[in-house]
Design an enzyme around this catalytic site. Sequence first.
Site, PDB file in Angstrom:
ATOM      1  N   ARG A  64       0.845  -1.192   0.000  1.00  0.00           N
ATOM      2  CA  ARG A  64       0.000   0.000   0.000  1.00  0.00           C
ATOM      3  C   ARG A  64       0.880   1.240   0.000  1.00  0.00           C
ATOM      4  O   ARG A  64       1.710   1.423   0.895  1.00  0.00           O
ATOM      5  CB  ARG A  64      -0.907  -0.007   1.237  1.00  0.00           C
ATOM      6  CG  ARG A  64      -1.691   1.262   1.404  1.00  0.00           C
ATOM      7  CD  ARG A  64      -2.717   1.227   2.536  1.00  0.00           C
ATOM      8  NE  ARG A  64      -3.341   2.523   2.600  1.00  0.00           N
ATOM      9  CZ  ARG A  64      -3.216   3.382   3.606  1.00  0.00           C
ATOM     10  NH1 ARG A  64      -2.542   3.073   4.689  1.00  0.00           N
ATOM     11  NH2 ARG A  64      -3.782   4.568   3.540  1.00  0.00           N
TER      12      ARG A  64
ATOM     13  N   HIS B 126      -2.803  10.979   0.831  1.00  0.00           N
ATOM     14  CA  HIS B 126      -2.241  10.766   2.164  1.00  0.00           C
ATOM     15  C   HIS B 126      -1.643  12.099   2.628  1.00  0.00           C
ATOM     16  O   HIS B 126      -0.442  12.221   2.844  1.00  0.00           O
ATOM     17  CB  HIS B 126      -1.223   9.627   2.140  1.00  0.00           C
ATOM     18  CG  HIS B 126      -1.006   8.968   3.471  1.00  0.00           C
ATOM     19  ND1 HIS B 126      -1.144   7.614   3.673  1.00  0.00           N
ATOM     20  CD2 HIS B 126      -0.642   9.472   4.684  1.00  0.00           C
ATOM     21  CE1 HIS B 126      -0.875   7.315   4.945  1.00  0.00           C
ATOM     22  NE2 HIS B 126      -0.565   8.427   5.568  1.00  0.00           N
TER      23      HIS B 126
ATOM     24  N   GLU C 275      -7.323   8.583   6.280  1.00  0.00           N
ATOM     25  CA  GLU C 275      -7.567   9.236   7.563  1.00  0.00           C
ATOM     26  C   GLU C 275      -7.994  10.700   7.443  1.00  0.00           C
ATOM     27  O   GLU C 275      -7.284  11.605   7.917  1.00  0.00           O
ATOM     28  CB  GLU C 275      -6.327   9.129   8.453  1.00  0.00           C
ATOM     29  CG  GLU C 275      -5.880   7.706   8.713  1.00  0.00           C
ATOM     30  CD  GLU C 275      -4.800   7.600   9.805  1.00  0.00           C
ATOM     31  OE1 GLU C 275      -4.297   8.649  10.260  1.00  0.00           O
ATOM     32  OE2 GLU C 275      -4.479   6.471  10.199  1.00  0.00           O
TER      33      GLU C 275
ATOM     34  N   ASN D 107      -7.386   1.645   9.928  1.00  0.00           N
ATOM     35  CA  ASN D 107      -6.090   1.905  10.557  1.00  0.00           C
ATOM     36  C   ASN D 107      -6.276   1.845  12.061  1.00  0.00           C
ATOM     37  O   ASN D 107      -7.101   2.566  12.623  1.00  0.00           O
ATOM     38  CB  ASN D 107      -5.557   3.286  10.164  1.00  0.00           C
ATOM     39  CG  ASN D 107      -5.158   3.355   8.696  1.00  0.00           C
ATOM     40  OD1 ASN D 107      -5.237   2.351   7.977  1.00  0.00           O
ATOM     41  ND2 ASN D 107      -4.737   4.516   8.244  1.00  0.00           N
TER      42      ASN D 107
ATOM     43  N   TYR E 177      -4.153   1.673  15.819  1.00  0.00           N
ATOM     44  CA  TYR E 177      -2.925   1.718  16.616  1.00  0.00           C
ATOM     45  C   TYR E 177      -3.190   1.502  18.099  1.00  0.00           C
ATOM     46  O   TYR E 177      -2.421   0.846  18.774  1.00  0.00           O
ATOM     47  CB  TYR E 177      -2.205   3.062  16.409  1.00  0.00           C
ATOM     48  CG  TYR E 177      -1.629   3.173  15.024  1.00  0.00           C
ATOM     49  CD1 TYR E 177      -0.378   2.639  14.741  1.00  0.00           C
ATOM     50  CD2 TYR E 177      -2.349   3.759  13.985  1.00  0.00           C
ATOM     51  CE1 TYR E 177       0.154   2.695  13.466  1.00  0.00           C
ATOM     52  CE2 TYR E 177      -1.826   3.823  12.703  1.00  0.00           C
ATOM     53  CZ  TYR E 177      -0.574   3.285  12.446  1.00  0.00           C
ATOM     54  OH  TYR E 177      -0.051   3.337  11.188  1.00  0.00           O
TER      55      TYR E 177
ATOM     56  N   GLU F 256      -3.453  -0.160   8.127  1.00  0.00           N
ATOM     57  CA  GLU F 256      -2.286   0.234   8.924  1.00  0.00           C
ATOM     58  C   GLU F 256      -2.406  -0.348  10.319  1.00  0.00           C
ATOM     59  O   GLU F 256      -3.472  -0.291  10.933  1.00  0.00           O
ATOM     60  CB  GLU F 256      -2.178   1.764   9.083  1.00  0.00           C
ATOM     61  CG  GLU F 256      -1.729   2.496   7.857  1.00  0.00           C
ATOM     62  CD  GLU F 256      -1.630   4.011   8.062  1.00  0.00           C
ATOM     63  OE1 GLU F 256      -1.355   4.455   9.203  1.00  0.00           O
ATOM     64  OE2 GLU F 256      -1.840   4.739   7.087  1.00  0.00           O
TER      65      GLU F 256
HETATM   66  C1  FCB Z   1      -1.266   7.212  10.706  1.00  0.00           C
HETATM   67  C2  FCB Z   1      -0.821   7.741   9.364  1.00  0.00           C
HETATM   68  C3  FCB Z   1       0.525   7.251   8.914  1.00  0.00           C
HETATM   69  C4  FCB Z   1       1.511   7.158  10.057  1.00  0.00           C
HETATM   70  C5  FCB Z   1       0.911   6.403  11.211  1.00  0.00           C
HETATM   71  C6  FCB Z   1       1.838   6.240  12.377  1.00  0.00           C
HETATM   72  O1  FCB Z   1      -2.133   8.109  11.291  1.00  0.00           O
HETATM   73  O2  FCB Z   1      -1.768   7.396   8.385  1.00  0.00           O
HETATM   74  O3  FCB Z   1       0.965   8.090   7.892  1.00  0.00           O
HETATM   75  O4  FCB Z   1       1.924   8.409  10.405  1.00  0.00           O
HETATM   76  O5  FCB Z   1      -0.256   7.039  11.650  1.00  0.00           O
END
Ligand code: FCB
Length: 429
Positions: free
Chosen positions: A71, A115, A160, A278, A280, A334
């Site tokens: 990607r 992006h 995002e 995405n 985290y 992500e």
């Molecule tokens: C996301 C972004 C990516 C990177 C990660 C850590 O928010 O899409 O570009 O910065 O976080």
Amino acid sequence: MSHFLFGAATSAYQIEGAASEDGRGLSIWDVFARKPGAIADGSTGDVACDHYHRYSEDIALMRWLGLQAYRFSVAWPRILPEGRGRINPKGLAFYDRLVDALLEAGITPFLTLYHWDLPWALEEQGGWRSRETAHAFAEYAEIVGRALGDRVPSFATLNEPWCSAFLGHWTGEHAPGEKNLEAALKAAHHLLLGHGLAVEALRAAGVKEVGLVLNFAPVYGEDEEAVKRADIYHNRFFLDPVLGRGYPESPFLNPPPMPIQEGDLEIIARPIDFLGVNYYSRARVARGEGLYPVRYLPPENPVTDMGWEVYPQGLYDLLKRLARETSMPLYITENGAAYPDRWQGEEVVEDPERVAYLRDHLEAAFRAKAEGVDLRGYFVWSLLDNFEWAFGYTKRFGIVYVDYPTQRRIPKRSAHWYREWIKAQLVSR
Ligand code: FCB
């Protein structure tokens, strides 16, 4: 395990460098990064990982890893240096070469159109605060769709939009660095409108699969109202309108109006083929004060170098919920972690925490998949250490270490681990 792709993700401004080469125009990040204090280490994406020149070497790495998909994002200002109008053939030619090289390596390209690197020329005309930018985005989408849609099966419109709108225009942490909620809400709506218009443009250009990539943070807490508010802000603000449910009630007290015109919500709700997720970390909240009365509670588990709590269960909860609420094919577009990796000349950079992070999140994802979630793939963020926005080069998310002075790539233990993991999954199919 059929239909499941293992991949890695990057984005244009974070890795390409070659910022003033082959006719690339300026983006909002080129300008923002030069504002004193905007980037932690005072750096820019001018050189980054020099991927623009080293893409063959990077594809060889992907091949070694056994990646099935990659990607990446296209830099709008490479294609249209002024944002709209004049096309720069050299810009398109770079992505042409990249896509062909990926296909030759047996790696499926997943393309993201936006992006975060808006052409500066459009920012000067109002940027995402202006409705015109949504139309400009659709024009750009059609150009890239026509040029690459024959070889790239999967296009995502935006990455995002929450970050573009709120970090870019409300908190000011990201380009263009404004601090104004009204501007942020305008940007949010125009980003979504741009998405909807681009979906139509990409379909007209013959692109096979069109999707959208959103960032989510499942919200936990005791106070129902705070949880609901934070959930709208982090998880529903962009998703609900795309699903045809219109905007949820505002997470803000006395919010400024949004510039919604007749027909906009229908355009935004144009059907898409997949949702990119995405993930985290999660958010834990309590009631707070001010315009957005939510208070964030400290993590209960170890955190990454970003200070983000490691919480794999959040990914499981999120996938189950999205499957329930959207019934759309999902990709994890992500997932990954920053840790303060060091390289002192070894063959492998040891990063045990990242190995554990990836393993635990993949396991959580596969648990959800085994329970029926239509999960089609997983992209680790990121292939390479890169320009981490306002943190510059101080945060390393790569499974491959980049020694910036020499541009040498050194696989971390997590890269070796991911490679073995992919192999094992393929064997057990
Ligand atoms: C996301 C972004 C990516 C990177 C990660 C850590 O928010 O899409 O570009 O910065 O976080």
